[in-house]
Design an enzyme around this catalytic site. Structure first.
Site, PDB file in Angstrom:
ATOM      1  N   PRO A 135       1.164  -1.022  -0.006  1.00 40.31           N
ATOM      2  CG  PRO A 135      -1.047  -1.497   1.732  1.00 40.31           C
ATOM      3  CD  PRO A 135       0.067  -1.575   1.218  1.00 40.31           C
ATOM      4  CB  ALA A 137       6.422   0.073  -0.557  1.00 42.70           C
ATOM      5  N   GLY A 138       5.058   0.929  -4.017  1.00 35.85           N
ATOM      6  CA  GLY A 138       4.882   0.083  -5.586  1.00 35.85           C
ATOM      7  C   GLY A 138       6.068   0.913  -6.305  1.00 35.85           C
ATOM      8  CB  SER A 139       7.302   3.417  -7.711  1.00 36.47           C
ATOM      9  OG  SER A 139       6.002   3.731  -8.625  1.00 36.47           O
ATOM     10  CD  GLN A 343     -12.116  10.600 -31.652  1.00 35.68           C
ATOM     11  OE1 GLN A 343     -12.232  10.354 -30.751  1.00 35.68           O
ATOM     12  NE2 GLN A 343     -12.945  11.339 -32.187  1.00 35.68           N
ATOM     13  N   GLY A 347     -19.088   6.050 -32.697  1.00 40.95           N
ATOM     14  CA  GLY A 347     -19.771   5.222 -31.490  1.00 40.95           C
ATOM     15  C   GLY A 347     -18.977   3.715 -30.828  1.00 40.95           C
ATOM     16  CD  GLU A 370       5.600  -6.968 -14.979  1.00 40.91           C
ATOM     17  OE1 GLU A 370       6.803  -7.557 -15.330  1.00 40.91           O
ATOM     18  OE2 GLU A 370       4.822  -8.070 -14.696  1.00 40.91           O
ATOM     19  CB  SER A 373       4.720   5.473 -18.220  1.00 38.18           C
ATOM     20  OG  SER A 373       4.455   5.230 -18.936  1.00 38.18           O
TER      21      SER A 373
HETATM   22  N1  COS Z   1      19.168  -6.299 -11.987  1.00 34.55           N
HETATM   23  C1  COS Z   1      19.970  -6.430 -10.885  1.00 34.55           C
HETATM   24  N2  COS Z   1      20.794  -5.442  -9.527  1.00 34.55           N
HETATM   25  C2  COS Z   1      19.740  -4.048  -9.417  1.00 34.55           C
HETATM   26  C3  COS Z   1      18.809  -3.677 -10.535  1.00 34.55           C
HETATM   27  C4  COS Z   1      19.031  -4.431 -11.549  1.00 34.55           C
HETATM   28  N3  COS Z   1      17.902  -4.811 -12.315  1.00 34.55           N
HETATM   29  N4  COS Z   1      18.411  -2.842 -10.708  1.00 34.55           N
HETATM   30  C5  COS Z   1      19.501  -2.123  -9.415  1.00 34.55           C
HETATM   31  N5  COS Z   1      20.548  -3.162  -9.059  1.00 34.55           N
HETATM   32  C6  COS Z   1      21.255  -3.182  -7.557  1.00 34.55           C
HETATM   33  C7  COS Z   1      22.040  -1.953  -7.845  1.00 34.55           C
HETATM   34  O1  COS Z   1      23.189  -1.835  -7.960  1.00 34.55           O
HETATM   35  C8  COS Z   1      22.425  -1.703  -5.978  1.00 34.55           C
HETATM   36  O2  COS Z   1      22.936  -2.484  -5.941  1.00 34.55           O
HETATM   37  P1  COS Z   1      24.629  -1.800  -4.436  1.00 34.55           P
HETATM   38  O3  COS Z   1      23.695  -1.250  -3.921  1.00 34.55           O
HETATM   39  O4  COS Z   1      25.455  -3.047  -4.773  1.00 34.55           O
HETATM   40  O5  COS Z   1      24.973  -0.561  -5.602  1.00 34.55           O
HETATM   41  C9  COS Z   1      20.404  -1.955  -5.849  1.00 34.55           C
HETATM   42  O6  COS Z   1      20.131  -2.746  -6.344  1.00 34.55           O
HETATM   43  C10 COS Z   1      20.196  -0.781  -5.590  1.00 34.55           C
HETATM   44  O7  COS Z   1      19.600   0.174  -6.722  1.00 34.55           O
HETATM   45  P2  COS Z   1      19.761   1.777  -6.498  1.00 34.55           P
HETATM   46  O8  COS Z   1      20.013   2.649  -6.263  1.00 34.55           O
HETATM   47  O9  COS Z   1      19.433   1.918  -7.931  1.00 34.55           O
HETATM   48  O10 COS Z   1      17.798   1.559  -5.426  1.00 34.55           O
HETATM   49  P3  COS Z   1      16.748   2.588  -5.683  1.00 34.55           P
HETATM   50  O11 COS Z   1      15.746   1.998  -4.813  1.00 34.55           O
HETATM   51  O12 COS Z   1      17.449   3.826  -5.813  1.00 34.55           O
HETATM   52  O13 COS Z   1      15.760   1.935  -7.106  1.00 34.55           O
HETATM   53  C11 COS Z   1      14.254   2.316  -8.652  1.00 34.55           C
HETATM   54  C12 COS Z   1      15.007   2.911  -7.289  1.00 34.55           C
HETATM   55  C13 COS Z   1      13.000   3.721  -8.895  1.00 34.55           C
HETATM   56  C14 COS Z   1      15.059   2.144  -9.813  1.00 34.55           C
HETATM   57  C15 COS Z   1      13.333   1.200  -8.500  1.00 34.55           C
HETATM   58  O14 COS Z   1      12.740   0.654  -7.099  1.00 34.55           O
HETATM   59  C16 COS Z   1      12.657   0.518  -9.312  1.00 34.55           C
HETATM   60  O15 COS Z   1      13.413  -0.304 -10.501  1.00 34.55           O
HETATM   61  N6  COS Z   1      11.443   1.118  -9.014  1.00 34.55           N
HETATM   62  C17 COS Z   1       9.941   0.664  -9.708  1.00 34.55           C
HETATM   63  C18 COS Z   1       9.760  -0.734  -9.651  1.00 34.55           C
HETATM   64  C19 COS Z   1       8.358  -1.187  -9.828  1.00 34.55           C
HETATM   65  O16 COS Z   1       8.271  -2.687 -11.153  1.00 34.55           O
HETATM   66  N7  COS Z   1       7.219  -1.289  -9.253  1.00 34.55           N
HETATM   67  C20 COS Z   1       5.603  -2.209  -9.708  1.00 34.55           C
HETATM   68  C21 COS Z   1       5.371  -3.653  -9.185  1.00 34.55           C
HETATM   69  S1  COS Z   1       6.012  -5.221  -9.863  1.00 34.55           S
HETATM   70  S2  COS Z   1       4.478  -5.443 -10.196  1.00 34.55           S
END
Ligand code: COS
Length: 389
Positions: A135, A137-139, A343, A347, A370, A373
Site C-alpha cells: 500500500p 511502496a510500489g514504485s 476514435q 460510437g 511492473e 512509465s
Molecule cells: N538488476 C540487478 N541489480 C540491480 C538492478 C537490476 N535491474 N537495479 C538495481 N540494482 C542494484 C543496484 O546496482 C544497487 O546495488 P548496490 O547497492 O550494490 O549498488 C541496488 O540494487 C540498489 O539500486 P538503486 O540504488 O538503483 O535502488 P533505488 O531504490 O534507488 O531504485 C528504482 C529505484 C525506481 C529504480 C526501483 O525502485 C524500481 O525499479 N522501482 C519500480 C519497481 C516496480 O516496477 N514496481 C512495480 C511493482 S512490480 S508489478
C-alpha cells in the site's frame, strides 16, 4: 490478415516464427471457449491449465525443469504475449503471470526449489504470483515494509501487506519480498516462496479494475515460513526483484504491442468498409494520417521490444535500460494506437464489449504495472548517467 512481416527481422529465428503460428492457432481454437469475463478466476484457472496442456507454459521456466529453453528465451515470451494479447487480455495475463510469478525461482532459486515448483508451473498445475507492491511502496521498492523476522527452528515470520497482486486469490504460491534488515533500504530485503495455504496468509481484499483480472491485497500476520524457502541470499531481495523485472518488462511491452496490433487491424477493417461522404472512411486524408501514425507507433514499439528481448537472449548480463525503454515506448505507443482506434470506430468504439472498447480498458494498466512509465524514465536516465561517470 494480421501483418506478421516483422517476424522476418533479424531478431528472430525459425522457432519464433513457428511459435507465433502455434500460439495464434491456440488463441483462435481454444481461447474463446475458455474466457468468461464475468468469471475471471475460473477463466484464468482454465486458461492456465489449457496453456500448460498445450505446452506453451514450457516457455515460462528453464529447460531442466520442464521448460523449452536452457534459460528463459525472452523473444519467445514476447511473441507469445503479443499473440495472446491480440486475442484476449486474460489469455495474455494467465500466460504472463506464470513466468513472472516463478521468475525469481527460475533465476535465483536453488535446485531443490526449482524442482519443487517449476515443473508444475510449466504443466499449468500450479498458479504463480509475484508479491512485491505494498500500500505504501510500489514504485519505491526499497521502501517496502512487510517484514520477515527470525522465528526460531529455522523459520521466519512474515507480517505486513502486499497489494495489486496479480493472481491474488487463485495462486498456489506467492514469491513475497520482505524486509529482513541486513542493511537499510534496498540492501535489506529478501524474497520468500510462500505456499498459498500457509497459515497467517489471507486475502484481505479482492480488487476490481477497469479490465478485470484476478487481483488482491494480501495480509500476512504471524505467517511462519521455513527459512529454506528464501529465494536467493539474505539481503538479495531487491536484486532478485529487479533482475526478474529486467526479463519481464520487455514482455509487458510485447503485450501492449499485441493490443496495438489488434486495434490497428480492427481499424483497417473498419475504415475500409465504413461508408462516408460518398466513399469510405479510409478515403479521407485525415484518416490516412491517423493510420500512418498508428503504423509508426506499432513498428517503433515492436523494434524496441524485440531489440530488448534479443539483447537479453544474446546473453547480456543486464538489460535494464533496454527493457525499461521497451516497456516505456511500447505501452505509451499502444495507448495512442488504441485511442485512435476508438476514435475511428466512432460510437462503436465506446460500445461496451466491442473489440476496441475492450482494448481501451485492457491497455491502460500496462503503463502502470511492473513499473509506471515515470519510473521507467528514472531507470533509463540513471543508466545513462551511470555510464557517463
Ligand atoms: N538488476 C540487478 N541489480 C540491480 C538492478 C537490476 N535491474 N537495479 C538495481 N540494482 C542494484 C543496484 O546496482 C544497487 O546495488 P548496490 O547497492 O550494490 O549498488 C541496488 O540494487 C540498489 O539500486 P538503486 O540504488 O538503483 O535502488 P533505488 O531504490 O534507488 O531504485 C528504482 C529505484 C525506481 C529504480 C526501483 O525502485 C524500481 O525499479 N522501482 C519500480 C519497481 C516496480 O516496477 N514496481 C512495480 C511493482 S512490480 S508489478
Amino acid at each position: 490478415m494480421p501483418d506478421t512481416s516483422f517476424l522476418a527481422w533479424p531478431f528472430f529465428e525459425a522457432e519464433h516464427r513457428a511459435l507465433r503460428d502455434e500460439v495464434a492457432t491456440f488463441a483462435a481454437a481454444e481461447v474463446p471457449g475458455l474466457v468468461d469475463h464475468h468469471d475471471v478466476d475460473g477463466t484464468c484457472r482454465r486458461l492456465v491449465r489449457a496453456l500448460g496442456a498445450a505446452g506453451l507454459l514450457r516457455l515460462s521456466v528453464p529447460a531442466p525443469y520442464g521448460g523449452a529453453h536452457e534459460r528463459l528465451d525472452v523473444r519467445s515470451l514476447c511473441v507469445a504475449r503479443e499473440t495472446l494479447a491480440a486475442a484476449d487480455g486474460l489469455a495474455d495475463f494467465a500466460f504472463a503471470m506464470q513466468g513472472l510469478g516463478s521468475g525469481p525461482i527460475s533465476l535465483f532459486g536453488r535446485e531443490d526449489q526449482k524442482a519443487q515448483v517449476l515443473p508444475a508451473v510449466a504443466r499449468g498445475e500450479a498458479i504463480a504470483a509475484f508479491a512485491l507492491s505494498e500500500p505504501e511502496a510500489g514504485s519505491d521498492v526499497a521502501a517496502l515494509a512487510c517484514t520477515a523476522t527470525p522465528d526460531g527452528d529455522g523459520f521466519v515470520r512474515l507480517d505486513g501487506e502486499k497489494t495489486w497482486i496479480s493472481n491474488g486469490g487463485i495462486a498456489d504460491f506467492y514469491v513475497v519480498f520482505c524486509r529482513t534488515g541486513e542493511a537499510p533500504g534496498a540492501r535489506g530485503l529478501s524474497a520468500f516462496l510462500v505456499p498459498a495455504d500457509t497459515p497467517g496468509l489471507t486475502i484481505a481484499e479482492r480488487i476490481e479494475t477497469i479490465a478485470p483480472h484476478p487481483l488482491a491485497r494480501l495480509a500476512f500476520e504471524n505467517c511462519r515460513v521455513p527459512l529454506e524457502n528464501r529465494i536467493g541470499g539474505p539481503g538479495e531481495g531487491f536484486k532478485v526483484a529487479m533482475a526478474t523485472l529486467d526479463v519481464f518488462r520487455s514482455t509487458v511491452g510485447a503485450a501492449a504491442l499485441g493490443f496495438a496490433r489488434a486495434a490497428l487491424d480492427a481499424t483497417l477493417a473498419r475504415v475500409s468498409t465504413r461508408k462516408m461522404f460518398g466513399g469510405v472512411l479510409a478515403d479521407l486524408q485525415m484518416v490516412q494520417g491517423t493510420l500512418a501514425d498508428m503504423a509508426v507507433d506499432v513498428d517503433l514499439a515492436a523494434l524496441a521490444v524485440y531489440r530488448a528481448a534479443w539483447t537479453k537472449d544474446q546473453g547480456a548480463a543486464r538489460v535494464t535500460r533496454e527493457a525499461s525503454l521497451a516497456k516505456l515506448v511500447a505501452t505509451e505507443a499502444a495507448q495512442r494506437v488504441v485511442d485512435h482506434a476508438v476514435q475511428l470506430h466512432g460510437g462503436l468504439g465506446v460500445k461496451a464489449g466491442s473489440k476496441v472498447e475492450t482494448l481501451y480498458r485492457e491497455v491502460r494498466a500496462l503503463r502502470i504495472y511492473e513499473g509506471a512509465s515515470d519510473v521507467q524514465k528514472v531507470v533509463i536516465a540513471r543508466q545513462l548517467l551511470a555510464a557517463t561517470t
